[in-house]
Design a protein around this motif. Structure first.
Motif, short mmCIF file in Angstrom:
data_model
loop_
_atom_site.label_atom_id
_atom_site.label_comp_id
_atom_site.label_asym_id
_atom_site.label_seq_id
_atom_site.Cartn_x
_atom_site.Cartn_y
_atom_site.Cartn_z
N TYR A 17 0.26 1.16 -6.59
CA TYR A 17 1.62 0.94 -5.48
C TYR A 17 2.80 1.47 -5.84
N PHE A 18 2.36 2.77 -6.41
CA PHE A 18 3.89 3.65 -7.00
C PHE A 18 4.63 3.80 -5.02
N GLY A 19 6.29 3.07 -5.09
CA GLY A 19 6.65 3.48 -4.12
C GLY A 19 7.22 2.22 -3.81
N ARG A 20 6.30 1.47 -3.86
CA ARG A 20 6.25 -0.38 -3.38
C ARG A 20 6.59 -0.45 -4.12
N GLU A 21 7.41 -0.99 -4.79
CA GLU A 21 7.18 -1.95 -6.56
C GLU A 21 7.54 -2.72 -6.70
N ARG A 22 8.24 -3.57 -4.84
CA ARG A 22 8.90 -4.68 -4.71
C ARG A 22 7.66 -5.29 -4.33
N LEU A 23 6.41 -5.28 -4.18
CA LEU A 23 5.43 -5.52 -4.15
C LEU A 23 5.09 -6.36 -5.50
N PHE A 24 5.15 -6.06 -6.39
CA PHE A 24 5.30 -6.04 -7.88
C PHE A 24 6.47 -7.32 -8.05
N PHE A 25 7.38 -6.90 -8.52
CA PHE A 25 8.75 -7.64 -7.78
C PHE A 25 8.43 -9.45 -7.44
N GLN A 26 8.28 -9.46 -6.02
CA GLN A 26 7.58 -10.83 -5.12
C GLN A 26 5.93 -11.40 -5.88
N LEU A 27 5.93 -10.88 -6.30
CA LEU A 27 4.71 -11.31 -7.18
C LEU A 27 4.58 -11.94 -8.75
N PHE A 28 5.97 -11.47 -9.26
CA PHE A 28 6.19 -11.90 -10.08
C PHE A 28 7.26 -12.95 -9.98
N GLN A 29 8.15 -13.07 -9.45
CA GLN A 29 9.14 -13.46 -8.58
C GLN A 29 8.16 -15.00 -7.98
N GLU A 30 7.49 -15.00 -7.55
CA GLU A 30 6.57 -15.89 -6.79
C GLU A 30 5.44 -16.86 -7.78
N HIS A 31 5.55 -16.13 -9.37
CA HIS A 31 4.53 -17.31 -9.89
C HIS A 31 5.57 -17.72 -10.97
N GLU A 132 17.16 -9.24 -8.65
CA GLU A 132 16.08 -8.81 -8.50
C GLU A 132 16.22 -7.22 -8.20
N ARG A 133 16.11 -7.37 -10.09
CA ARG A 133 16.11 -5.25 -10.14
C ARG A 133 15.13 -5.31 -10.76
N PHE A 134 14.44 -3.83 -10.54
CA PHE A 134 12.62 -4.28 -11.00
C PHE A 134 12.57 -2.28 -10.30
N GLY A 135 11.53 -1.91 -11.87
CA GLY A 135 11.59 0.06 -11.75
C GLY A 135 11.04 0.22 -12.60
N TRP A 136 9.86 1.22 -12.23
CA TRP A 136 9.60 1.89 -13.95
C TRP A 136 10.45 2.02 -14.94
N LEU A 137 9.51 2.16 -16.04
CA LEU A 137 10.55 3.08 -17.20
C LEU A 137 10.81 4.17 -17.30
N LYS A 138 8.97 4.57 -16.83
CA LYS A 138 8.82 6.07 -16.86
C LYS A 138 8.46 6.54 -15.34
N PRO A 139 9.00 6.88 -14.38
CA PRO A 139 8.03 7.19 -13.49
C PRO A 139 6.98 7.44 -12.97
N ILE A 140 6.59 6.96 -12.12
CA ILE A 140 4.89 8.14 -12.40
C ILE A 140 5.16 8.70 -10.94
N LYS A 141 4.63 10.50 -11.57
CA LYS A 141 5.09 11.29 -10.93
C LYS A 141 3.73 11.39 -9.09
N GLU A 142 4.41 11.50 -8.25
CA GLU A 142 3.49 11.22 -7.18
C GLU A 142 2.86 12.28 -6.64
N ARG A 143 1.10 11.71 -7.02
CA ARG A 143 -0.29 13.09 -7.22
C ARG A 143 0.25 13.88 -5.41
N LYS A 144 0.00 15.20 -5.79
CA LYS A 144 0.51 15.92 -4.29
C LYS A 144 -0.99 17.32 -4.44
#
Length: 146
Positions: A17-31, A132-144
């Motif tokens: 879900y890297f780059g789609r962190e909003r989905l995590f946020f929505q789950l925690f908000q809904e919870h 409504e703010r969220f993010g990784w403490l250590k951004p995950i490097k996208e695999r190339k």
């Protein structure tokens, strides 16, 4: 005041879900707002995507890394950093399921806690439900792939 909940996300979900962190946020908000059966379901979903926090490891790391900072205090498993010169204050509490952090003023005190935690684990997700703010403490490097 800023209030963060920090969750340790399972590596496979963090990567997928890297780059789609909003989905995590929505789950925690809904919870947080859920009641009854929906709360039971979202609790299971949160438990499935998160890892338990190694509480002792975090306590030791915070003590070792921040123990000598002027304005640092430890009190019954809760830690505070009070940087009066920079008008910055943060309080961190460690639980098995999450870490909570409350901060006032400028960002220096909370950043000190974030820096220690990001060195510890690579998949901490910080969520501020109120603002409504969220993010990784250590951004995950996208695999190339070549």
């Amino acid at each position: 005041m800023r209030k963060y909940q920090l969750y340790l996300i399972e590596d496979e979900f963090a990567t997928h879900y890297f780059g789609r962190e909003r989905l995590f946020f929505q789950l925690f908000q809904e919870h947080q707002h859920a009641r009854g059966e929906l709360q039971f379901i979202t609790k299971k979903q949160v438990a499935y995507i998160t890892k338990k926090i190694e509480v002792l490891k975090i306590h030791q790391l915070i003590q070792r890394q921040l123990g000598k900072i002027k304005g640092f205090k430890a009190d019954h498993g809760a830690y505070t950093i009070d940087l009066s010169g920079k008008i910055s204050r943060a309080k961190l509490e460690v639980y098995q399921d999450l870490i909570s952090l409350e901060a006032h003023g400028s960002y220096e005190a909370e950043t000190a806690f974030f820096e220690v935690l990001r060195k510890c684990e690579s998949s901490f997700l910080a969520i501020d439900l109120e603002h409504e703010r969220f993010g990784w403490l250590k951004p995950i490097k996208e695999r190339k792939y070549v």
